[in-house]
Design a protein around this motif. Structure first.
Motif, mmCIF file in Angstrom:
data_model
loop_
_atom_site.group_PDB
_atom_site.id
_atom_site.type_symbol
_atom_site.label_atom_id
_atom_site.label_comp_id
_atom_site.label_asym_id
_atom_site.label_seq_id
_atom_site.Cartn_x
_atom_site.Cartn_y
_atom_site.Cartn_z
ATOM 1 N N VAL A 189 0.854 -1.186 0.000
ATOM 2 C CA VAL A 189 0.000 0.000 0.000
ATOM 3 C C VAL A 189 0.886 1.231 0.000
ATOM 4 O O VAL A 189 1.756 1.375 0.860
ATOM 5 C CB VAL A 189 -0.904 0.031 1.261
ATOM 6 N N CYS A 190 0.668 2.107 -0.975
ATOM 7 C CA CYS A 190 1.437 3.360 -1.001
ATOM 8 C C CYS A 190 0.981 4.253 0.138
ATOM 9 O O CYS A 190 -0.201 4.386 0.401
ATOM 10 C CB CYS A 190 1.227 4.071 -2.334
ATOM 11 N N ARG A 191 1.948 4.873 0.821
ATOM 12 C CA ARG A 191 1.587 5.770 1.929
ATOM 13 C C ARG A 191 2.146 7.171 1.705
ATOM 14 O O ARG A 191 2.190 7.976 2.637
ATOM 15 C CB ARG A 191 2.123 5.213 3.230
ATOM 16 N N THR A 192 2.618 7.448 0.486
ATOM 17 C CA THR A 192 3.167 8.780 0.222
ATOM 18 C C THR A 192 2.027 9.780 0.043
ATOM 19 O O THR A 192 0.855 9.415 0.056
ATOM 20 C CB THR A 192 4.137 8.700 -0.973
ATOM 21 N N LEU A 193 2.365 11.074 -0.137
ATOM 22 C CA LEU A 193 1.428 12.175 0.058
ATOM 23 C C LEU A 193 0.060 11.984 -0.592
ATOM 24 O O LEU A 193 -0.964 12.031 0.087
ATOM 25 C CB LEU A 193 2.067 13.485 -0.435
ATOM 26 N N ALA A 194 0.027 11.769 -1.924
ATOM 27 C CA ALA A 194 -1.279 11.707 -2.602
ATOM 28 C C ALA A 194 -2.125 10.565 -2.025
ATOM 29 O O ALA A 194 -3.333 10.729 -1.802
ATOM 30 C CB ALA A 194 -1.085 11.527 -4.102
ATOM 31 N N CYS A 195 -1.496 9.434 -1.790
ATOM 32 C CA CYS A 195 -2.244 8.292 -1.253
ATOM 33 C C CYS A 195 -2.630 8.527 0.205
ATOM 34 O O CYS A 195 -3.748 8.206 0.615
ATOM 35 C CB CYS A 195 -1.431 7.010 -1.425
ATOM 36 N N GLU A 238 6.622 3.488 -0.426
ATOM 37 C CA GLU A 238 6.607 4.873 -0.902
ATOM 38 C C GLU A 238 6.013 4.896 -2.308
ATOM 39 O O GLU A 238 5.655 3.865 -2.862
ATOM 40 C CB GLU A 238 8.025 5.459 -0.852
ATOM 41 N N CYS A 239 5.949 6.096 -2.894
ATOM 42 C CA CYS A 239 5.179 6.354 -4.121
ATOM 43 C C CYS A 239 5.328 5.245 -5.162
ATOM 44 O O CYS A 239 6.427 4.854 -5.538
ATOM 45 C CB CYS A 239 5.607 7.678 -4.723
ATOM 46 N N LEU A 240 4.182 4.764 -5.636
ATOM 47 C CA LEU A 240 4.153 3.692 -6.628
ATOM 48 C C LEU A 240 3.919 4.240 -8.036
ATOM 49 O O LEU A 240 3.697 3.476 -8.974
ATOM 50 C CB LEU A 240 3.061 2.673 -6.262
ATOM 51 N N GLY A 241 3.938 5.568 -8.171
ATOM 52 C CA GLY A 241 3.925 6.173 -9.499
ATOM 53 C C GLY A 241 2.556 6.274 -10.149
ATOM 54 O O GLY A 241 2.475 6.435 -11.364
ATOM 55 N N ALA A 242 1.497 6.186 -9.381
ATOM 56 C CA ALA A 242 0.153 6.353 -9.952
ATOM 57 C C ALA A 242 -0.632 7.322 -9.073
ATOM 58 O O ALA A 242 -1.782 7.078 -8.723
ATOM 59 C CB ALA A 242 -0.548 5.003 -10.059
HETATM 60 S S1 FES Z 1 1.725 8.971 -3.788
HETATM 61 FE FE1 FES Z 1 0.829 6.995 -3.935
HETATM 62 S S2 FES Z 1 1.267 6.427 -5.972
HETATM 63 FE FE2 FES Z 1 2.294 8.320 -5.753
#
Ligand code: FES
Length: 200
Positions: free
Chosen positions: A109-115, A150-154
């Protein structure tokens, strides 16, 4: 300071690259099919750069036995033509290589900003609740492993869950992830309908 309200940076449960020595495990050798695949991949590099095939070699190990062991990395070093320390350095740098057993399905599971802003922590919490694990854990049946990445690019389709390094399930929610777990249990890999890496 963290974008993730439940996972402050620097806490020990964070999944991060670190040098963790793998168990030696049982003796390991590539199957003839995987060895052939590796030789085909290595043929795309100049002979003096054969060591560049270490990443696909490690992916092949994971296809063959789900995670990396000391004996498997020693075998990769031997067939690629580098030191075991070099292979271990690569394996310990990248988070997509596992030095502990994982389930048949690895849900990242992505936990970076957008997600994070779109509710990734609720998706993780639902996964952990359903499977009875903490982030990084594998369920009792050995079927599912949950990780935070971290960010998965979507980012425009957040929150994103990647399954087995290959299938992106986007715009996830606790309800959607419940359905994915149910479908994986019922249909197996046929339930992996998200965007895919193409191997070409
Ligand atoms: S922040 Fe989740 S895919 Fe980029």
């Amino acid at each position: 300071m963290s974008f993730h309200p439940q996972m402050p940076y620097g806490t020990p449960q964070w999944h991060r690259s670190e040098r963790v020595l793998a168990d030696e495990g049982p003796p390991f050798a590539f199957t003839p099919e995987n060895r052939q695949k590796l030789e085909e991949i290595a043929s795309h590099y100049p002979p003096e750069r054969r060591v560049s095939a270490v990443l696909p070699a490690l992916y092949l190990v994971q296809e063959q036995q789900t995670h990396l062991t000391g004996n498997a990395m020693a075998h990769v070093a031997e067939v690629i033509g580098c030191s075991r320390a070099h292979v271990e350095d690569v394996a310990s740098y990248y988070v997509m290589f596992f030095t502990k057993p994982v389930g048949k399905y690895v849900l990242q599971v992505c936990r970076t900003l957008a997600c994070a802003l779109n509710g990734a922590e609720h998706v993780t919490a639902e996964l952990c609740r359903q499977l009875g694990v903490a982030p990084g854990g594998t369920d009792a049946a050995g079927e599912f492993t949950v990780m935070e990445m971290e960010c998965l690019g979507a980012c425009d389709r957040a929150p994103v869950v990647m399954v087995n390094n290959e299938h992106w399930h986007e715009c996830q929610s606790p309800e959607a992830i419940q359905a994915l777990i149910r479908d994986l249990r019922e249909k197996g890999v046929a339930a992996l309908t998200g965007c895919h890496h193409t191997k070409e």
